[in-house]
Design a protein around this motif. Sequence first.
Motif, PDB file in Angstrom:
ATOM      1  N   UNK A   1       0.834  -1.204   0.000  1.00  0.00           N
ATOM      2  CA  UNK A   1       0.000   0.000   0.000  1.00  0.00           C
ATOM      3  C   UNK A   1       0.868   1.253   0.000  1.00  0.00           C
ATOM      4  N   UNK A   2       1.997   1.174   0.726  1.00  0.00           N
ATOM      5  CA  UNK A   2       2.916   2.306   0.821  1.00  0.00           C
ATOM      6  C   UNK A   2       3.921   2.330  -0.317  1.00  0.00           C
ATOM      7  N   UNK A   3       3.658   1.549  -1.354  1.00  0.00           N
ATOM      8  CA  UNK A   3       4.439   1.526  -2.596  1.00  0.00           C
ATOM      9  C   UNK A   3       5.874   1.023  -2.406  1.00  0.00           C
ATOM     10  N   UNK A   4       6.026   0.052  -1.495  1.00  0.00           N
ATOM     11  CA  UNK A   4       7.326  -0.580  -1.302  1.00  0.00           C
ATOM     12  C   UNK A   4       7.365  -1.917  -2.025  1.00  0.00           C
TER      13      UNK A   4
ATOM     14  N   UNK B   1      -4.201  -7.236  -3.585  1.00  0.00           N
ATOM     15  CA  UNK B   1      -4.328  -7.096  -5.044  1.00  0.00           C
ATOM     16  C   UNK B   1      -4.638  -5.648  -5.415  1.00  0.00           C
ATOM     17  N   UNK B   2      -5.472  -4.964  -4.618  1.00  0.00           N
ATOM     18  CA  UNK B   2      -5.774  -3.558  -4.881  1.00  0.00           C
ATOM     19  C   UNK B   2      -4.508  -2.708  -4.734  1.00  0.00           C
TER      20      UNK B   2
ATOM     21  N   UNK C   1       1.496  -1.064  -8.649  1.00  0.00           N
ATOM     22  CA  UNK C   1       2.228  -1.880  -9.607  1.00  0.00           C
ATOM     23  C   UNK C   1       3.263  -2.783  -8.947  1.00  0.00           C
ATOM     24  N   UNK C   2       3.902  -3.584  -9.782  1.00  0.00           N
ATOM     25  CA  UNK C   2       4.982  -4.468  -9.345  1.00  0.00           C
ATOM     26  C   UNK C   2       6.107  -4.342 -10.355  1.00  0.00           C
TER      27      UNK C   2
ATOM     28  N   UNK D   1       9.266  -8.641  -8.793  1.00  0.00           N
ATOM     29  CA  UNK D   1       8.062  -8.985  -8.030  1.00  0.00           C
ATOM     30  C   UNK D   1       7.101  -9.806  -8.892  1.00  0.00           C
ATOM     31  N   UNK D   2       6.922  -9.381 -10.130  1.00  0.00           N
ATOM     32  CA  UNK D   2       6.021 -10.091 -11.034  1.00  0.00           C
ATOM     33  C   UNK D   2       6.506 -11.521 -11.274  1.00  0.00           C
TER      34      UNK D   2
END
Length: 122
Positions: free
Chosen positions: A11-14, A42-43, A49-50, A54-55
């Motif tokens: 959520x914090x974009x880490x 997932x949200x 993004x990933x 990560x993907x």
Amino acid sequence: MNIQEIIAKKRDNNKLTKEEIEYFISGYTNGEVTDYQAAALVMAIYINGMDKEETTNLTLAMTYSGEVLDLSDISDNVVDKHSTGGVGDKITIILVPIIASLGIPVMKMSGRGLRNYRWNSR
């Protein structure tokens, strides 16, 4: 490690580590991570993004979360045309024979059978 910390981190974009991603997939498939927690993660992934790593880690964790078929006795390279099996699938009936006509081993997986197995196994 817990799912709330993983959700907050994304959520914090880490960036999520391989271990955090594997923890999420393992926890979800064994029922320890709830549907609403998975939806929250997932949200957060959708919003932030990933990256490629990560993907890749998510794809591999999902791949190895269940039984993996060993098709190496068929060929070194086997193509899978996966489908949800819905009425709207108009490409499979054309694509699979074309691929096979090129001499490429191709298997066809249908999501309906996979979906029923997953839900019945929970």
